[in-house]
Design a protein around this motif. Structure first.
Motif, PDB file in Angstrom:
ATOM      1  N   ARG A   1    -101.838 -48.212  -8.936  1.00 55.61           N
ATOM      2  CA  ARG A   1    -102.595 -46.942  -8.965  1.00 55.61           C
ATOM      3  C   ARG A   1    -102.451 -46.204  -7.644  1.00 55.61           C
ATOM      4  O   ARG A   1    -102.228 -44.990  -7.613  1.00 55.61           O
ATOM      5  CB  ARG A   1    -104.075 -47.230  -9.262  1.00 55.61           C
ATOM      6  CG  ARG A   1    -104.994 -45.996  -9.154  1.00 55.61           C
ATOM      7  CD  ARG A   1    -104.625 -44.970 -10.209  1.00 55.61           C
ATOM      8  NE  ARG A   1    -105.508 -43.817 -10.165  1.00 55.61           N
ATOM      9  CZ  ARG A   1    -105.349 -42.768  -9.369  1.00 55.61           C
ATOM     10  NH1 ARG A   1    -104.342 -42.731  -8.515  1.00 55.61           N
ATOM     11  NH2 ARG A   1    -106.189 -41.758  -9.418  1.00 55.61           N
TER      12      ARG A   1
ATOM     13  N   LYS B   1    -106.212 -57.645 -10.557  1.00 59.42           N
ATOM     14  CA  LYS B   1    -106.910 -56.478 -10.022  1.00 59.42           C
ATOM     15  C   LYS B   1    -106.154 -55.899  -8.830  1.00 59.42           C
ATOM     16  O   LYS B   1    -105.977 -54.684  -8.721  1.00 59.42           O
ATOM     17  CB  LYS B   1    -108.336 -56.850  -9.614  1.00 59.42           C
ATOM     18  CG  LYS B   1    -109.154 -55.661  -9.115  1.00 59.42           C
ATOM     19  CD  LYS B   1    -110.559 -56.069  -8.729  1.00 59.42           C
ATOM     20  CE  LYS B   1    -111.383 -54.842  -8.321  1.00 59.42           C
ATOM     21  NZ  LYS B   1    -110.785 -54.109  -7.178  1.00 59.42           N
TER      22      LYS B   1
ATOM     23  N   THR C   1    -105.071 -42.451 -18.608  1.00 58.19           N
ATOM     24  CA  THR C   1    -105.366 -42.360 -20.031  1.00 58.19           C
ATOM     25  C   THR C   1    -104.460 -43.376 -20.723  1.00 58.19           C
ATOM     26  O   THR C   1    -103.246 -43.385 -20.487  1.00 58.19           O
ATOM     27  CB  THR C   1    -105.085 -40.953 -20.579  1.00 58.19           C
ATOM     28  OG1 THR C   1    -103.724 -40.587 -20.303  1.00 58.19           O
ATOM     29  CG2 THR C   1    -106.011 -39.931 -19.922  1.00 58.19           C
TER      30      THR C   1
ATOM     31  N   SER D   1    -105.300 -41.886  -5.849  1.00 58.09           N
ATOM     32  CA  SER D   1    -106.256 -42.719  -5.142  1.00 58.09           C
ATOM     33  C   SER D   1    -106.012 -42.624  -3.646  1.00 58.09           C
ATOM     34  O   SER D   1    -104.905 -42.353  -3.185  1.00 58.09           O
ATOM     35  CB  SER D   1    -106.102 -44.177  -5.604  1.00 58.09           C
ATOM     36  OG  SER D   1    -106.803 -45.038  -4.768  1.00 58.09           O
TER      37      SER D   1
ATOM     38  N   ASP E   1    -109.992 -56.878 -20.533  1.00 58.12           N
ATOM     39  CA  ASP E   1    -110.215 -55.450 -20.684  1.00 58.12           C
ATOM     40  C   ASP E   1    -109.340 -54.615 -19.743  1.00 58.12           C
ATOM     41  O   ASP E   1    -109.852 -53.809 -18.958  1.00 58.12           O
ATOM     42  CB  ASP E   1    -111.693 -55.121 -20.455  1.00 58.12           C
ATOM     43  CG  ASP E   1    -112.039 -53.683 -20.836  1.00 58.12           C
ATOM     44  OD1 ASP E   1    -111.318 -53.111 -21.679  1.00 58.12           O
ATOM     45  OD2 ASP E   1    -113.012 -53.148 -20.272  1.00 58.12           O
TER      46      ASP E   1
ATOM     47  N   ASP F   1    -104.543 -52.206  -8.824  1.00 53.71           N
ATOM     48  CA  ASP F   1    -105.006 -51.286  -7.786  1.00 53.71           C
ATOM     49  C   ASP F   1    -103.831 -50.754  -6.968  1.00 53.71           C
ATOM     50  O   ASP F   1    -103.786 -49.570  -6.603  1.00 53.71           O
ATOM     51  CB  ASP F   1    -106.003 -51.978  -6.854  1.00 53.71           C
ATOM     52  CG  ASP F   1    -107.387 -52.139  -7.470  1.00 53.71           C
ATOM     53  OD1 ASP F   1    -107.675 -51.447  -8.465  1.00 53.71           O
ATOM     54  OD2 ASP F   1    -108.171 -52.957  -6.956  1.00 53.71           O
TER      55      ASP F   1
ATOM     56  N   THR G   1    -108.854 -46.803 -17.707  1.00 51.80           N
ATOM     57  CA  THR G   1    -109.677 -45.612 -17.913  1.00 51.80           C
ATOM     58  C   THR G   1    -110.561 -45.343 -16.704  1.00 51.80           C
ATOM     59  O   THR G   1    -110.718 -44.192 -16.273  1.00 51.80           O
ATOM     60  CB  THR G   1    -110.544 -45.786 -19.173  1.00 51.80           C
ATOM     61  OG1 THR G   1    -109.684 -45.987 -20.301  1.00 51.80           O
ATOM     62  CG2 THR G   1    -111.411 -44.556 -19.402  1.00 51.80           C
ATOM     63  N   ALA G   2    -111.117 -46.399 -16.126  1.00 45.52           N
ATOM     64  CA  ALA G   2    -112.010 -46.245 -14.980  1.00 45.52           C
ATOM     65  C   ALA G   2    -111.276 -45.789 -13.727  1.00 45.52           C
ATOM     66  O   ALA G   2    -111.914 -45.298 -12.787  1.00 45.52           O
ATOM     67  CB  ALA G   2    -112.734 -47.563 -14.704  1.00 45.52           C
ATOM     68  N   HIS G   3    -109.965 -45.951 -13.692  1.00 46.87           N
ATOM     69  CA  HIS G   3    -109.201 -45.617 -12.495  1.00 46.87           C
ATOM     70  C   HIS G   3    -108.249 -44.444 -12.699  1.00 46.87           C
ATOM     71  O   HIS G   3    -107.202 -44.338 -12.043  1.00 46.87           O
ATOM     72  CB  HIS G   3    -108.430 -46.846 -12.002  1.00 46.87           C
ATOM     73  CG  HIS G   3    -109.314 -47.894 -11.410  1.00 46.87           C
ATOM     74  ND1 HIS G   3    -110.081 -48.741 -12.185  1.00 46.87           N
ATOM     75  CD2 HIS G   3    -109.583 -48.232 -10.122  1.00 46.87           C
ATOM     76  CE1 HIS G   3    -110.765 -49.549 -11.399  1.00 46.87           C
ATOM     77  NE2 HIS G   3    -110.482 -49.271 -10.148  1.00 46.87           N
TER      78      HIS G   3
ATOM     79  N   GLY H   1    -109.980 -50.886 -20.139  1.00 49.18           N
ATOM     80  CA  GLY H   1    -111.176 -50.406 -19.454  1.00 49.18           C
ATOM     81  C   GLY H   1    -110.911 -50.122 -17.986  1.00 49.18           C
ATOM     82  O   GLY H   1    -111.394 -49.125 -17.435  1.00 49.18           O
ATOM     83  N   TRP H   2    -110.124 -51.013 -17.341  1.00 46.35           N
ATOM     84  CA  TRP H   2    -109.762 -50.783 -15.942  1.00 46.35           C
ATOM     85  C   TRP H   2    -108.947 -49.500 -15.814  1.00 46.35           C
ATOM     86  O   TRP H   2    -109.193 -48.670 -14.927  1.00 46.35           O
ATOM     87  CB  TRP H   2    -108.944 -51.956 -15.407  1.00 46.35           C
ATOM     88  CG  TRP H   2    -108.549 -51.765 -13.971  1.00 46.35           C
ATOM     89  CD1 TRP H   2    -109.211 -52.195 -12.866  1.00 46.35           C
ATOM     90  CD2 TRP H   2    -107.407 -51.022 -13.495  1.00 46.35           C
ATOM     91  NE1 TRP H   2    -108.552 -51.773 -11.731  1.00 46.35           N
ATOM     92  CE2 TRP H   2    -107.453 -51.051 -12.084  1.00 46.35           C
ATOM     93  CE3 TRP H   2    -106.366 -50.350 -14.119  1.00 46.35           C
ATOM     94  CZ2 TRP H   2    -106.491 -50.440 -11.291  1.00 46.35           C
ATOM     95  CZ3 TRP H   2    -105.410 -49.717 -13.334  1.00 46.35           C
ATOM     96  CH2 TRP H   2    -105.475 -49.776 -11.935  1.00 46.35           C
TER      97      TRP H   2
END
Length: 270
Positions: free
Chosen positions: A171, A164, A226, A267, A215, A168, A221-223, A218-219
């Motif tokens: 990103r 994570k 695409t 971000s 997943d 992060d 897409t949430a951040h 999923g991470w």
């Protein structure tokens, strides 16, 4: 070298095996030199592992050459030789991040081979479980430039909190237009015979695979990314060399390769 650094030699031995094939789908002429430069014992690869690794290597080669980015960051670069073997467009700057011991070994072999990078190459000696963003910035990384990020064979060695933090950080450092590629093995493969065998071989080198998250898409897409997902067996067919029939299809299909593009929004982290 020891632990996860020693596994880089293991991967290099598989790349060397692929380079020796007349039907190779990727070519790493430095791989054999890395293997020859060490007196450490390298465990043999499980049957089919070199073919699997060739598909993964080709995936990242294609990703980077098609990214269009002039700034590239290879996380846990290991003994990857893309800075030397790929036909980079003019103006590409490539950062290699990894532990000091592996990069020191790599530099010794590169110097002995007398090879020259085909891009502007910057090495950053750092532990990716620490504040590697500061080290990358100090090395000249441009946060305003779209970046092609690669994390090849990395997430499997990290705990879920470390994964994570790494995602992060990528990103937060990514300007709009950046792209990111990484691979991850689903935990559904944990109990398959071939994965148990691989885990045992890796432990014999002093490292551990975590296989702790399921997943990553999923991470992404949430951040704000695409994402598309590819599986190794299907890619092998695309590259014209299907995986050997004796390979466990469930285990081979458990590794997903993700390609993500960042939507135009940065971000505020870091």
């Amino acid at each position: 070298m020891r632990g996860v650094s020693k596994t880089a030699l293991w991967v290099a031995s598989m790349r060397a095996a692929e380079a020796a094939r007349p039907d190779r789908i990727c070519d790493d002429p430095l791989a054999a030199a890395f293997v020859a430069a060490t007196d450490q014992e390298i465990p043999p690869a499980p049957p089919g592992a070199a073919e699997f690794m060739a598909v993964r290597t080709r995936f990242y080669d294609d990703f980077l050459l098609s990214s269009g980015a002039s700034q590239v960051v290879v996380l846990a670069a290991g003994l990857d030789a893309r800075a030397f073997r790929l036909p980079w467009p003019s103006g590409v700057r490539l950062f290699e991040l990894d532990l000091p011991e592996i990069l020191d070994f790599k530099e010794t072999v590169v110097a002995a081979q007398g090879v020259t990078a085909t891009c502007s190459r910057v090495i950053v000696r750092v532990d990716l479980r620490t504040d590697w963003a500061s080290a990358l910035s100090a090395a000249g990384f441009d946060r305003d430039a779209p970046t092609a990020w690669v994390a090849e064979g990395l997430l499997q060695y990290l705990s879920e909190p470390d994964i994570k933090r790494l995602l992060d950080t990528v990103r937060a450092l990514s300007a709009p237009g950046s792209r990111f590629a990484f691979d991850h093995m689903d935990t559904s493969a944990n109990d398959t015979e071939v994965v148990v065998d691989v885990l045992d071989r890796i432990r014999s080198m002093g490292a551990e695979l975590e296989l702790s998250a399921d997943d990553p898409a999923g991470w992404l897409t949430a951040h704000g990314w695409t994402a598309t997902t590819d599986r190794v067996p299907a890619l092998a067919i695309t590259y014209g060399r299907p995986l050997p029939g004796f390979m466990d299809p469930a285990a081979a299909n458990a590794t997903a390769l993700y390609t993500a593009a960042l939507r135009p929004q940065r971000s505020s982290m870091l």
